[in-house]
Design a protein around this motif. Structure first.
Motif, PDB file in Angstrom:
ATOM      1  N   HIS A  42       0.793  -1.235   0.000  1.00  0.00           N
ATOM      2  CA  HIS A  42       0.000   0.000   0.000  1.00  0.00           C
ATOM      3  C   HIS A  42       0.823   1.282   0.000  1.00  0.00           C
ATOM      4  CE1 HIS A  42      -0.053  -1.391   4.320  1.00  0.00           C
ATOM      5  NE2 HIS A  42       0.595  -0.256   4.399  1.00  0.00           N
ATOM      6  N   GLN A  86       1.131   3.765  -3.255  1.00  0.00           N
ATOM      7  CA  GLN A  86       0.330   4.949  -3.587  1.00  0.00           C
ATOM      8  C   GLN A  86       0.836   6.192  -2.863  1.00  0.00           C
ATOM      9  OE1 GLN A  86      -1.661   2.066  -2.813  1.00  0.00           O
ATOM     10  NE2 GLN A  86      -2.775   1.728  -4.695  1.00  0.00           N
ATOM     11  N   LYS A 121      -7.130  -5.343   3.658  1.00  0.00           N
ATOM     12  CA  LYS A 121      -7.095  -4.113   2.858  1.00  0.00           C
ATOM     13  C   LYS A 121      -8.128  -4.155   1.747  1.00  0.00           C
ATOM     14  CE  LYS A 121      -3.723  -5.214  -0.599  1.00  0.00           C
ATOM     15  NZ  LYS A 121      -2.548  -4.868  -1.331  1.00  0.00           N
ATOM     16  N   ASN A 128      -9.330  -1.019   0.527  1.00  0.00           N
ATOM     17  CA  ASN A 128      -8.316  -0.078   0.045  1.00  0.00           C
ATOM     18  C   ASN A 128      -8.607   0.410  -1.362  1.00  0.00           C
ATOM     19  OD1 ASN A 128      -6.535   0.613   1.944  1.00  0.00           O
ATOM     20  ND2 ASN A 128      -4.773  -0.328   0.949  1.00  0.00           N
ATOM     21  N   ARG A 129      -8.054   1.549  -1.662  1.00  0.00           N
ATOM     22  CA  ARG A 129      -8.224   2.101  -3.005  1.00  0.00           C
ATOM     23  C   ARG A 129      -7.853   1.052  -4.044  1.00  0.00           C
ATOM     24  NH1 ARG A 129      -4.101   6.482  -1.023  1.00  0.00           N
ATOM     25  NH2 ARG A 129      -3.631   4.648   0.221  1.00  0.00           N
ATOM     26  N   VAL A 134      -7.351   0.261  -8.233  1.00  0.00           N
ATOM     27  CA  VAL A 134      -7.046   1.024  -9.439  1.00  0.00           C
ATOM     28  C   VAL A 134      -7.982   0.558 -10.536  1.00  0.00           C
ATOM     29  CG1 VAL A 134      -5.213   1.743 -10.985  1.00  0.00           C
ATOM     30  CG2 VAL A 134      -4.679   1.010  -8.651  1.00  0.00           C
TER      31      VAL A 134
END
Lengths: 120, 462
Positions: free
Chosen positions: A85, A88, B295, B298-299, B301
């Motif tokens: 992570h 990013q 996660k 989590n962002r 993509v």
């Protein structure tokens, strides 16, 4: 002339693993348990590449990355961490590569080879 | 109206009022009210029903109907009540001796309690705003009073339930069995009684609302505490996993070195280390699974990618690892060729679902996994189905729960990760389970490309 790699990681076993594996690949390896001692010794060692862990006590790899890049912008730095992570995170963008730690070092070795070739 | 009758009427209303005010349960109150409307010593109607006003839907919802189901039954009830002579002890009789079960089971109630009449349409229930009771006949029924027509309401009394100036419902009553004409006196009494009842009904409804509200508050509070526990637990798990993972990187790394060294010199040591590695790899993969789950939100993509290619590549990759004779079938629609999402995550979804199916059909000779895609409304749908006998009904509630596994070697995270990812894509996942045959997971993900296109089109024309 052997290329010299500076390994910075607070985990002793991982540090030793990197040392052994990278020596087998034909590199000189110097390793440090924390970022401060690595930065102190940087000018003295003049490594060809730095492998930098992110999550470390005292000083994080992200801070060390900035300081080392100011010192020596042309020395490639590979960030390594247990999780992806941070990818990013803006502050990792100035690193030359980013790898997720794994017991399988194939990807790391390839990245090192690639960056050292580029730098020649 | 003579004076005696007025006195009688007031005595009756007084008695009924006591019964109503002593009832503390809303459902029971409705029975008390309608029984009072239908017994001979009460208001004496043959049949009565209560409809309550449903403000959010603007409908009148039938909640209870009290009536005998046949003239025989009516006669029996009337005779038995006549013998009882409940005058003077009406309140206690209403409170203690109504056969609620029987009232609920009548056909009349069954029809009434499933009726719902929209106030936007043509219906006599529009009269709930009037502050008076009416005698209506079949010709007054509106187009949407079909339910009353079905129940053969001809001449009938209609009394709005009004509490604090607001309509809360209506009572409808008739003399279906003995055909006694409804008089103005009946209507007046019903109107007065309806007003009394309305206040009691509303009070109990408010209490019920209040009870529900405080119950919900308590539930919410417990939910919050629970969430906080989960959150803390999640952090603890993440920290522990991180430590385990780091330890394993060193352990497995050196194990590999030792394995390589022993490969030529000592085959037995090599074989043992092989086993150690296999077991450590399992733990290591578990840490990756937990991490992926943690996660999940989590962002990601997201981009437009070739779903068809991703599916075919994934199947190919799995075939290569899995040498068993599982047959894969695909049915991929050209209208679902592209998907807007995170290809890595969607791949993870496919891998987890296929892995799940593979395990379900592991012991079968003719194991089959079918993957389909198609477009449905605004969704791209992906389904993964197998002929592995389906999921045991007793496990169904836990299918998507983290750390729940029926397998000896499962982490119980596979399907939770799938659900997390699908939710991350604003999609939904469901399961068609055919016990004895197979299971089919259905994933629907909003087709954002399509929407974008439409928006552009809209903008273009406007």
């Amino acid at each position: 002339m052997k290329k010299k790699i500076m390994v910075v990681d607070d985990e002793e076993s991982i540090r030793f693993l990197y040392e052994e594996e990278l020596k087998d690949e034909g590199y000189d390896v110097v390793s440090y348990p924390d970022a401060l001692s690595a930065i102190d010794d940087f000018d003295n060692q003049k490594p060809d590449l730095v492998l930098l862990d992110i999550a470390m006590p005292k000083m994080s790899g992200l801070d060390a990355l900035r300081i080392l890049k100011e010192k020596s912008p042309d020395t490639p730095i590979i960030m390594s961490t247990a999780y992806s992570h941070y990818k990013q995170d803006f502050s990792t963008w100035i690193a030359d590569a980013y790898i997720v730690k794994s017991p399988d070092l194939t990807e790391l070795k390839e990245k090192i080879k690639e960056l050292l070739k580029l730098n020649n | 109206m003579d004076i005696d009758r007025i006195v009688e009427e007031w005595k009756l209303l007084y008695e009924l009022g006591i019964a109503i005010s002593l009832t503390t349960d809303l459902k029971k109150l409705l029975h008390v009210v309608l029984t009072a409307v239908t017994i001979g010593d009460g208001l004496g109607f043959n049949r009565a029903a209560i409809f309550l006003y449903n403000r959010p839907n603007n409908t009148m919802d039938g909640v209870l109907g009290v009536a005998p189901d046949s003239i025989q039954e009516a006669t029996t009830i009337w005779n038995s009540l006549r013998n009882l002579d409940i005058r003077g002890r009406m309140a206690s009789w209403l409170l203690n001796e109504i056969n609620i079960e029987a009232q609920l089971n009548s056909n009349f109630n069954k029809t009434i309690s499933k009726s719902r009449i929209s106030l936007q349409k043509d219906t006599i229930f529009k009269n709930i705003n009037q502050k008076q009771a009416f005698v209506f006949d079949a010709s007054n029924l509106g187009g949407d009073d079909q339910i009353l027509r079905e129940l053969n309401f001809e001449q009938f009394a209609f009394a709005p339930l009004i509490s604090r100036e607001q309509p809360i419902g209506a009572i409808v009553a008739d003399n279906f069995y003995n055909k006694r004409p409804i008089e103005q006196d009946d209507i007046t009494t019903l109107f007065l009684f309806a007003n009394q009842s309305a206040i009691a009904i509303e009070n109990l409804m408010s209490i019920e609302t209040y009870k529900n509200m405080s119950k919900r508050l308590i539930e919410e509070q417990q939910n919050l505490i629970h969430q906080k526990h989960i959150f803390n637990l999640g952090r603890a798990v993440a920290d522990i996993t991180h430590e385990i993972k780091n330890a394993l990187i060193g352990a497995i790394g050196f194990l590999d070195r030792a394995r390589k060294i022993s490969a030529d010199s000592n085959p037995q040591v090599y074989q043992y280390l092989e086993i150690v590695k296999k077991e450590l790899d399992r733990v290591y993969n578990l840490t990756l699974d937990i991490n992926r789950y943690a996660k999940g939100q989590n962002r990601s993509v997201k981009k437009l990618f070739d779903l068809e290619k991703l599916i075919l590549d994934t199947i190919e990759a799995i075939k290569n690892i899995n040498s068993s004779n599982i047959q894969f079938i695909t049915d991929l629609s050209e209208f679902a060729k592209y998907l807007y999402g995170d290809p890595d995550q969607i791949k993870q979804v496919l891998i987890n679902l296929i892995k799940n199916s593979t395990e379900a059909i592991a012991n079968k000779k003719d194991g089959l996994i079918k993957i389909s895609t198609y477009k449905e409304d605004k969704f791209i749908v992906i389904t993964v189905e197998d002929n592995g006998g389906g999921i045991d009904i007793k496990f169904l509630p836990y299918v998507f729960k983290p750390f729940y596994s029926t397998k000896t070697h499962g982490t119980g995270l596979g399907l939770s990760i799938v659900r997390e990812i699908v939710q991350e894509h604003n999609g939904v996942i469901s399961l068609d389970n055919f016990v004895g045959k197979g299971a089919k997971f259905i994933i629907k993900i909003p087709n954002l490309v399509e929407e974008e296109k439409n928006e552009k089109k809209d903008n273009g024309s406007g």
